[in-house]
Design an enzyme around this catalytic site. Structure first.
Site, PDB file in Angstrom:
ATOM      1  N   GLY A  13     -31.282 -94.499 -67.851  1.00 54.56           N
ATOM      2  CA  GLY A  13     -31.735 -95.872 -67.622  1.00 54.56           C
ATOM      3  C   GLY A  13     -31.034 -96.815 -68.577  1.00 54.56           C
ATOM      4  O   GLY A  13     -30.581 -96.404 -69.647  1.00 54.56           O
ATOM      5  N   GLN A  34     -29.589-104.298 -73.378  1.00 57.49           N
ATOM      6  CA  GLN A  34     -28.786-103.366 -74.169  1.00 57.49           C
ATOM      7  C   GLN A  34     -27.292-103.663 -74.087  1.00 57.49           C
ATOM      8  O   GLN A  34     -26.523-103.192 -74.911  1.00 57.49           O
ATOM      9  CB  GLN A  34     -29.046-101.927 -73.704  1.00 57.49           C
ATOM     10  CG  GLN A  34     -30.461-101.451 -74.003  1.00 57.49           C
ATOM     11  CD  GLN A  34     -30.681-100.056 -73.461  1.00 57.49           C
ATOM     12  OE1 GLN A  34     -31.054 -99.894 -72.305  1.00 57.49           O
ATOM     13  NE2 GLN A  34     -30.446 -99.044 -74.281  1.00 57.49           N
ATOM     14  N   CYS A  85     -32.720 -93.067 -76.481  1.00 54.53           N
ATOM     15  CA  CYS A  85     -32.272 -94.395 -76.061  1.00 54.53           C
ATOM     16  C   CYS A  85     -30.782 -94.529 -76.341  1.00 54.53           C
ATOM     17  O   CYS A  85     -30.316 -94.124 -77.401  1.00 54.53           O
ATOM     18  CB  CYS A  85     -33.049 -95.460 -76.833  1.00 54.53           C
ATOM     19  SG  CYS A  85     -32.608 -97.138 -76.398  1.00 54.53           S
ATOM     20  N   LEU A  86     -30.054 -95.103 -75.387  1.00 56.18           N
ATOM     21  CA  LEU A  86     -28.609 -95.268 -75.575  1.00 56.18           C
ATOM     22  C   LEU A  86     -28.305 -96.219 -76.739  1.00 56.18           C
ATOM     23  O   LEU A  86     -27.219 -96.181 -77.300  1.00 56.18           O
ATOM     24  CB  LEU A  86     -27.959 -95.787 -74.288  1.00 56.18           C
ATOM     25  CG  LEU A  86     -28.007 -94.804 -73.103  1.00 56.18           C
ATOM     26  CD1 LEU A  86     -27.415 -95.440 -71.862  1.00 56.18           C
ATOM     27  CD2 LEU A  86     -27.275 -93.509 -73.431  1.00 56.18           C
ATOM     28  N   HIS A 123     -40.132 -97.760 -70.760  1.00 54.36           N
ATOM     29  CA  HIS A 123     -39.159 -97.814 -71.859  1.00 54.36           C
ATOM     30  C   HIS A 123     -38.195 -98.990 -71.642  1.00 54.36           C
ATOM     31  O   HIS A 123     -37.918 -99.764 -72.562  1.00 54.36           O
ATOM     32  CB  HIS A 123     -38.413 -96.473 -71.913  1.00 54.36           C
ATOM     33  CG  HIS A 123     -37.292 -96.404 -72.902  1.00 54.36           C
ATOM     34  ND1 HIS A 123     -37.313 -95.577 -74.004  1.00 54.36           N
ATOM     35  CD2 HIS A 123     -36.106 -97.052 -72.949  1.00 54.36           C
ATOM     36  CE1 HIS A 123     -36.186 -95.738 -74.693  1.00 54.36           C
ATOM     37  NE2 HIS A 123     -35.429 -96.625 -74.068  1.00 54.36           N
ATOM     38  N   GLU A 124     -37.714 -99.135 -70.406  1.00 52.28           N
ATOM     39  CA  GLU A 124     -36.757-100.217 -70.098  1.00 52.28           C
ATOM     40  C   GLU A 124     -37.436-101.586 -70.136  1.00 52.28           C
ATOM     41  O   GLU A 124     -36.844-102.574 -70.570  1.00 52.28           O
ATOM     42  CB  GLU A 124     -36.104-100.000 -68.732  1.00 52.28           C
ATOM     43  CG  GLU A 124     -35.398 -98.657 -68.535  1.00 52.28           C
ATOM     44  CD  GLU A 124     -34.401 -98.323 -69.628  1.00 52.28           C
ATOM     45  OE1 GLU A 124     -33.889 -99.235 -70.289  1.00 52.28           O
ATOM     46  OE2 GLU A 124     -34.143 -97.123 -69.844  1.00 52.28           O
ATOM     47  N   HIS A 131     -37.418-102.912 -73.516  1.00 56.03           N
ATOM     48  CA  HIS A 131     -36.143-103.542 -73.894  1.00 56.03           C
ATOM     49  C   HIS A 131     -36.130-105.016 -73.490  1.00 56.03           C
ATOM     50  O   HIS A 131     -35.648-105.867 -74.234  1.00 56.03           O
ATOM     51  CB  HIS A 131     -34.965-102.840 -73.212  1.00 56.03           C
ATOM     52  CG  HIS A 131     -34.519-101.585 -73.908  1.00 56.03           C
ATOM     53  ND1 HIS A 131     -34.100-101.563 -75.222  1.00 56.03           N
ATOM     54  CD2 HIS A 131     -34.402-100.307 -73.467  1.00 56.03           C
ATOM     55  CE1 HIS A 131     -33.759-100.326 -75.558  1.00 56.03           C
ATOM     56  NE2 HIS A 131     -33.934 -99.536 -74.510  1.00 56.03           N
TER      57      HIS A 131
HETATM   58 NI    NI Z   1     -33.517 -97.500 -74.339  1.00 53.69          NI
END
Ligand code: NI
Length: 184
Positions: free
Chosen positions: A46, A51, A92-93, A134-135, A138
């Site tokens: 995701g 991000q 998380c990226l 989670h997204e 962000h």
């Molecule tokens: Ni993330």
């Protein structure tokens, strides 16, 4: 198509609150394509526009094994459908190589628009419920490590710094040698 640079924790730009998408323009469609490509390249499941330093309410997710079923959520609204929370190991990226347990309701309703402007209204559970929450965080400037202890947040910062240094040296992203929990 283009790969987009992903902001890393604790970059203050990750704290920006995303604004709604007014219209799915050609530019937004290009951003969607680029975000999906960037997510695949980084082996994530995701990615939120926040991000990649675009502060609009846009999320891409692909939970399929073959990475051939990307889903797009524009202006999403997520409502928990259960009170009890379940713990899931998140990554998380934007916080590379850091994984920890976060508790969230595991059944939610998602209302959003897809890339063609069609309405999405679904009740989902399990990984998709975790991932969309989670997204959504962000988009509100929240990162999963915010739920962890101060000590773990400090460790996460150190870890990210180390990983970024290694990547810089290698001139490319570190190859994942062991199977890792999902990143988003
Ligand atoms: Ni993330």
């Amino acid at each position: 198509m283009a790969l987009l640079p992903i902001l890393s924790y604790p970059d203050p730009r990750l704290r920006t609150i995303a604004t709604p998408v007014k219209e799915v323009t050609a530019e937004i469609k290009t951003l969607i394509t680029d975000m999906i490509e960037t997510m695949y390249e980084a082996q994530g499941i995701g990615l939120a526009a926040s991000q990649v330093d675009r502060h609009i309410q846009l999320i891409v997710i692909d939970l399929s094994e073959d990475k051939d079923s990307p889903r797009v959520f524009i202006n999403p609204k997520v409502t928990p459908l259960v009170e009890e929370k379940q713990s899931y190991e998140e990554g998380c990226l934007s916080v590379p190589d850091v994984y920890d347990k976060v508790e969230r309701p595991n059944k939610v309703r998602i209302e959003a628009l897809d890339q063609d402007g069609n309405a999405i209204d679904e009740e989902v559970e399990g990984l998709l419920a975790v991932c969309i929450q989670h997204e959504m965080d962000h988009l509100s400037g929240v990162i999963f490590v915010d739920y962890l202890s101060r000590l773990k947040q400090t460790r996460a910062r150190d870890k990210v710094r180390k990983v970024l240094k290694i990547r810089e040296k290698q001139g490319e992203q570190v190859a994942e040698k062991e199977p890792q929990p999902a990143n988003s």
